[in-house]
Design a protein around this motif. Sequence first.
Motif, PDB file in Angstrom:
ATOM      1  N   ASP A 190      -2.698   9.992  -8.449  1.00 24.49           N
ATOM      2  CA  ASP A 190      -3.125   9.862  -7.055  1.00 24.49           C
ATOM      3  C   ASP A 190      -3.274  11.222  -6.375  1.00 24.49           C
ATOM      4  O   ASP A 190      -4.255  11.475  -5.675  1.00 24.49           O
ATOM      5  N   ARG A 191      -2.285  12.081  -6.574  1.00 28.86           N
ATOM      6  CA  ARG A 191      -2.362  13.404  -5.934  1.00 28.86           C
ATOM      7  C   ARG A 191      -3.558  14.181  -6.471  1.00 28.86           C
ATOM      8  O   ARG A 191      -4.282  14.832  -5.723  1.00 28.86           O
ATOM      9  N   THR A 250      -1.275   4.875  -8.656  1.00 27.57           N
ATOM     10  CA  THR A 250      -1.741   3.643  -8.021  1.00 27.57           C
ATOM     11  C   THR A 250      -3.243   3.459  -8.195  1.00 27.57           C
ATOM     12  O   THR A 250      -3.704   2.359  -8.504  1.00 27.57           O
ATOM     13  N   LEU A 251      -4.003   4.505  -7.991  1.00 31.84           N
ATOM     14  CA  LEU A 251      -5.457   4.371  -8.121  1.00 31.84           C
ATOM     15  C   LEU A 251      -5.859   3.974  -9.532  1.00 31.84           C
ATOM     16  O   LEU A 251      -6.738   3.146  -9.731  1.00 31.84           O
ATOM     17  N   GLU A 308      -5.382   0.414  -9.937  1.00 35.93           N
ATOM     18  CA  GLU A 308      -6.405  -0.346  -9.206  1.00 35.93           C
ATOM     19  C   GLU A 308      -7.750  -0.293  -9.919  1.00 35.93           C
ATOM     20  O   GLU A 308      -8.466  -1.300  -9.979  1.00 35.93           O
ATOM     21  N   THR A 318       1.894   9.909  -8.834  1.00 35.70           N
ATOM     22  CA  THR A 318       1.893   8.448  -8.902  1.00 35.70           C
ATOM     23  C   THR A 318       0.524   8.002  -9.415  1.00 35.70           C
ATOM     24  O   THR A 318      -0.420   8.787  -9.441  1.00 35.70           O
ATOM     25  N   GLU A 369       0.822  -1.201   0.000  1.00 35.02           N
ATOM     26  CA  GLU A 369       0.000   0.000   0.000  1.00 35.02           C
ATOM     27  C   GLU A 369       0.861   1.258   0.000  1.00 35.02           C
ATOM     28  O   GLU A 369       1.996   1.252   0.479  1.00 35.02           O
ATOM     29  N   THR A 370       0.313   2.319  -0.565  1.00 32.41           N
ATOM     30  CA  THR A 370       0.951   3.642  -0.513  1.00 32.41           C
ATOM     31  C   THR A 370      -0.083   4.621   0.039  1.00 32.41           C
ATOM     32  O   THR A 370      -1.276   4.317   0.092  1.00 32.41           O
ATOM     33  N   THR A 379      -0.368   8.213  -0.669  1.00 33.22           N
ATOM     34  CA  THR A 379      -0.279   9.534  -1.302  1.00 33.22           C
ATOM     35  C   THR A 379      -1.550  10.352  -1.083  1.00 33.22           C
ATOM     36  O   THR A 379      -1.495  11.537  -0.761  1.00 33.22           O
ATOM     37  N   ASP A 432      -3.868   4.219  -0.805  1.00 29.97           N
ATOM     38  CA  ASP A 432      -4.250   4.537  -2.184  1.00 29.97           C
ATOM     39  C   ASP A 432      -4.986   3.372  -2.851  1.00 29.97           C
ATOM     40  O   ASP A 432      -5.993   3.567  -3.520  1.00 29.97           O
ATOM     41  N   ARG A 433      -4.471   2.164  -2.665  1.00 31.56           N
ATOM     42  CA  ARG A 433      -5.123   1.011  -3.298  1.00 31.56           C
ATOM     43  C   ARG A 433      -6.524   0.813  -2.720  1.00 31.56           C
ATOM     44  O   ARG A 433      -7.476   0.543  -3.446  1.00 31.56           O
TER      45      ARG A 433
END
Lengths: 314, 314
Positions: free
Chosen positions: B93-94, B74-75, B78, B72, A71-72, A74, A93-94
């Motif tokens: 993500d941000r 990540t989302l 996902e 980044t 996991e992250t 952000t 984030d995930r």
Amino acid sequence: MRIVALAGGIGGARFLRGLLHTAPEADITVVGNTGDDISLFGLRICPDLDTVMYTLGGGINEEQGWGRADETFTLREELAAYEVGPSWFTLGDRDFATHIVRTQMLDAGYPLSAVTEALCDRWRPGVRLLPMTDDRVETHVVIEDDAGKRAVHFQEWWVRLHAGTPAQSIAAVGAEDAKPAPGVLEAIEAADLVVLPPSNPVVSIGTILAVPGIRAAVAAKTVVGVSPIIGGAPVRGMADACLTAIGVETSARAVAAHYGPDLLDGWLVDTADGATAGDLDGIAVRARPLLMTDLEATADIARAALDLAGELRP
Amino acid sequence: MRIVALAGGIGGARFLRGLLHTAPEADITVVGNTGDDISLFGLRICPDLDTVMYTLGGGINEEQGWGRADETFTLREELAAYEVGPSWFTLGDRDFATHIVRTQMLDAGYPLSAVTEALCDRWRPGVRLLPMTDDRVETHVVIEDDAGKRAVHFQEWWVRLHAGTPAQSIAAVGAEDAKPAPGVLEAIEAADLVVLPPSNPVVSIGTILAVPGIRAAVAAKTVVGVSPIIGGAPVRGMADACLTAIGVETSARAVAAHYGPDLLDGWLVDTADGATAGDLDGIAVRARPLLMTDLEATADIARAALDLAGELRP
């Protein structure tokens, strides 16, 4: 064999992994607690359903027991930069992606059961995962501290306050008007066995049983439970604080008595509690090592539950 | 000096950075285009407002011109794993955090202008950033391809199709019933000067001017524009595809004529277009290097716009 399990979060999810390991051919329906669900940042979060889904789907953070692996954080950092809270509920984030997908589907009008099914299309947990209800049920806890006496959301008490302020009472708000989600009663009725994993007897399994119709349907079945209390203390979590709030002693025996012989047919306690356990009126008690230290140990516990059910089934 | 700028995304934002650099003491209000706004994943996204906010607030991805620095994804990964789209609109993500905060505030009943102000509390862009309207205006583009003739959201045409399918027409749906956001008309009326940065004349500045009341308020002021067309082509973006759709030639001169002398008092064209530009009826034209290659070059362009306004102001 058709098995229904009522499950909360970490304890339930880990037990289910053992159950799947020991009974890979079983047809398992999991009825998940939704009383812990909470809306944060405009997103609907279902911690218990997600813990089951991630654990059985291979996405869980193993050490932590909840949340995603790799996991992250952000978004969390960015929300803090916007000074938008709360910050006490950790979302990675995930994990955020799951809540975004869920919220979008709920807003589009899908019931939570359909949303959960859609999410499980990705995770393939190997069980059929149903929320206990599609209706809104929210566990509230009455506390009293310097800020006065008030009811707070379960998560605020549990996560923010670490259950450090005693609960004067715990209520599943909305439960009495809730209907079991589609498939819940049907699955219980068709089951050969209902299992109560070592989940919190008050705010997890207790909440599920508070949805009208579920307790009666379960009680009509062979029901075997696994004690979440070992040696007079919860293995993890703060179930003792919940039991105290409803006037139940924190012991394996008292939890079984709380469920009652009308509901429970068999009860597994840890070997540490074997001497004092004995059979209860109408409940067959067996002592086994109940620490879910690894998958093998957990599968052994699940096997013991199935064996006990085998003895008891009419 | 009180300046109002009407701005789209990247071109407008970069110009504004130059304007702030050359006129740090000016009181600048930016009226941002919201016709490009889109709801994705249940979240409200305002690309032009965010590009201005991130650029002036130091959070922009400089190379790209939009989105966040140090981003980044990540989302995005996902959401793809959930097979939830669309995937053609890139959100980091941000950036997601901004949309989550915005959507939560909008859902709570705050108008977009109040939400934008709240987001700017973090970014401190050095200007007052107002959406053109708090009402829903959506730029739609009529296209015809193998899937037939249909209207698509501007972002679908621009981002997904890269404006590769010719636009038969472009409409700001909802504009005629929209009201300028609180403060927009007041800021224009109080302004010493209105600037039209090198933003898209059709889908950015054209959309802002389509909100009833804004064009008339702007026309009453000294207005200087900066051509987004250099040597017969847009510097970046696909403004030519938009101009063609509304029957305007892609040239600095044609864009000025499209705005018209009732609106525009002064017009900066690139030195490459100086020879053919000349003054237009009622519009003073000046040729300057208009490539915003760095902050200094951009500040020079902004300074030239202010100087031209100084000549023209009554």
